[in-house]
Design a protein around this motif. Structure first.
Motif, short mmCIF file in Angstrom:
data_model
loop_
_atom_site.label_atom_id
_atom_site.label_comp_id
_atom_site.label_asym_id
_atom_site.label_seq_id
_atom_site.Cartn_x
_atom_site.Cartn_y
_atom_site.Cartn_z
N VAL A 174 0.87 -1.23 0.05
CA VAL A 174 -0.03 -0.11 -0.06
C VAL A 174 0.96 1.30 -0.10
O VAL A 174 0.63 2.15 -0.67
CB VAL A 174 -1.03 0.04 1.41
CG1 VAL A 174 -1.70 1.30 1.18
CG2 VAL A 174 -1.96 -1.12 1.15
N ARG A 175 1.82 1.19 0.58
CA ARG A 175 2.78 2.46 0.93
C ARG A 175 3.34 2.47 -0.62
O ARG A 175 3.58 3.81 -1.09
CB ARG A 175 3.95 2.02 1.61
CG ARG A 175 5.14 3.16 1.82
CD ARG A 175 6.14 2.66 2.84
NE ARG A 175 5.75 2.80 4.09
CZ ARG A 175 5.98 2.01 4.95
NH1 ARG A 175 7.05 1.34 4.96
NH2 ARG A 175 5.43 2.14 6.30
N ASP A 176 3.92 1.50 -1.34
CA ASP A 176 4.38 1.71 -2.81
C ASP A 176 3.10 2.39 -3.60
O ASP A 176 3.74 3.17 -4.49
CB ASP A 176 4.60 0.58 -3.51
CG ASP A 176 5.96 -0.34 -2.73
OD1 ASP A 176 6.55 0.51 -2.09
OD2 ASP A 176 6.21 -1.45 -3.18
N ILE A 177 1.93 1.86 -3.45
CA ILE A 177 0.73 2.36 -4.26
C ILE A 177 0.77 3.94 -3.97
O ILE A 177 0.63 4.69 -5.04
CB ILE A 177 -0.51 1.82 -4.03
CG1 ILE A 177 -0.51 0.23 -4.64
CG2 ILE A 177 -1.60 2.31 -4.58
CD1 ILE A 177 -1.50 -0.66 -4.23
N ARG A 178 0.77 4.28 -2.60
CA ARG A 178 0.73 5.66 -2.49
C ARG A 178 1.65 6.59 -2.84
O ARG A 178 1.60 7.46 -3.43
CB ARG A 178 0.59 6.04 -0.93
CG ARG A 178 -0.79 5.37 -0.42
CD ARG A 178 -0.78 5.62 1.05
NE ARG A 178 -2.09 5.26 1.64
CZ ARG A 178 -2.37 4.52 2.85
NH1 ARG A 178 -1.53 4.25 3.63
NH2 ARG A 178 -3.64 4.07 3.15
N GLN A 179 3.10 5.93 -2.81
CA GLN A 179 3.90 6.76 -3.41
C GLN A 179 3.80 6.70 -4.91
O GLN A 179 4.23 7.92 -5.37
CB GLN A 179 5.32 6.11 -2.82
CG GLN A 179 6.57 6.64 -3.30
CD GLN A 179 6.92 7.79 -2.40
OE1 GLN A 179 6.47 8.07 -1.03
NE2 GLN A 179 6.97 9.19 -3.18
N ALA A 180 3.47 5.70 -5.51
CA ALA A 180 3.41 5.88 -6.97
C ALA A 180 2.55 6.90 -7.44
O ALA A 180 2.72 7.95 -8.15
CB ALA A 180 2.90 4.56 -7.26
N HIS A 181 1.25 6.99 -6.59
CA HIS A 181 0.30 7.97 -6.96
C HIS A 181 0.94 9.54 -6.73
O HIS A 181 0.65 10.52 -7.42
CB HIS A 181 -0.93 7.82 -6.26
CG HIS A 181 -1.85 8.68 -6.30
ND1 HIS A 181 -2.83 8.76 -7.62
CD2 HIS A 181 -2.58 9.75 -5.72
CE1 HIS A 181 -3.49 9.50 -7.37
NE2 HIS A 181 -3.40 10.25 -6.27
N GLN A 182 1.61 9.63 -5.44
CA GLN A 182 2.24 10.90 -5.12
C GLN A 182 3.43 11.39 -6.15
O GLN A 182 3.39 12.48 -6.50
CB GLN A 182 2.98 10.71 -3.89
CG GLN A 182 3.66 12.15 -3.37
CD GLN A 182 4.14 11.98 -1.96
OE1 GLN A 182 3.71 11.11 -1.25
NE2 GLN A 182 4.83 12.91 -1.44
#
Length: 172
Positions: free
Chosen positions: A57-65
């Motif tokens: 989930v952290r990777d998904i949020r970072q990708a979006h950011q």
């Protein structure tokens, strides 16, 4: 927006289409073999400013950011593990850990047709096989999301988290 279980080829043109459509997560069934994983990792390297492999989930949020498309690996069927067999004729389920390291986070047992893991939705009378029980144990051990959408109902009953769980039961 999630483009889920897309079997499209990883090409520059398709990546352009995903971006123009506003896709945030591209969930594909890639990483289905070690040679395919190498090809995919090279594609991610080539497009590192636009695309990133996400494993949490952290990777998904970072990708979006970062304004990148996140690629999430998911299989609709674990038949990719059946390309080789062990000395008893069973698939090398222990390879699941290697695929997890490569990014596999969602795994289905069966896609409609009966396999070594158990009955598919097209054969609703067959349950989970011995190899299927071993695979479910490994999926739980690796903390991979188990996709129960295509096996038979009886196969799904055997996929719970432990002997007392009763499987998916009415939640199927």
């Amino acid at each position: 927006m999630v483009d889920q279980l897309d079997g499209s080829a990883m090409t520059d043109e398709y990546l352009d289409m995903l971006e123009s459509a506003g896709v945030d997560i591209w969930q594909g069934h890639g990483m289905s073999s070690f040679s395919n994983a190498t090809t995919m990792l090279n594609f991610f390297d080539k497009h590192a400013k636009r695309l990133v492999l996400v494993k949490s989930v952290r990777d998904i949020r970072q990708a979006h950011q970062d304004g990148k498309i996140g690629y999430l690996v998911g299989w609709q069927s674990a038949t990719y593990l059946t390309n080789e067999t062990d000395e008893w004729g069973l698939p090398p389920i222990e390879n699941l850990r290697t695929f997890w390291e490569l990014g596999l986070r969602i795994c289905g047992l069966i896609y409609n047709n009966t396999t070594v893991f158990g009955g598919g939705s097209l054969d609703p009378t067959l349950g989970l096989s011995r190899a299927g029980r071993r695979l479910v144990e490994q999926i739980h051990k690796q903390r991979i999301v188990l996709d129960g959408s295509r096996p038979s109902r009886w196969c799904n009953f055997g996929c719970g988290r432990g002997p007392s769980s009763g499987g998916f039961g009415g939640d199927v």
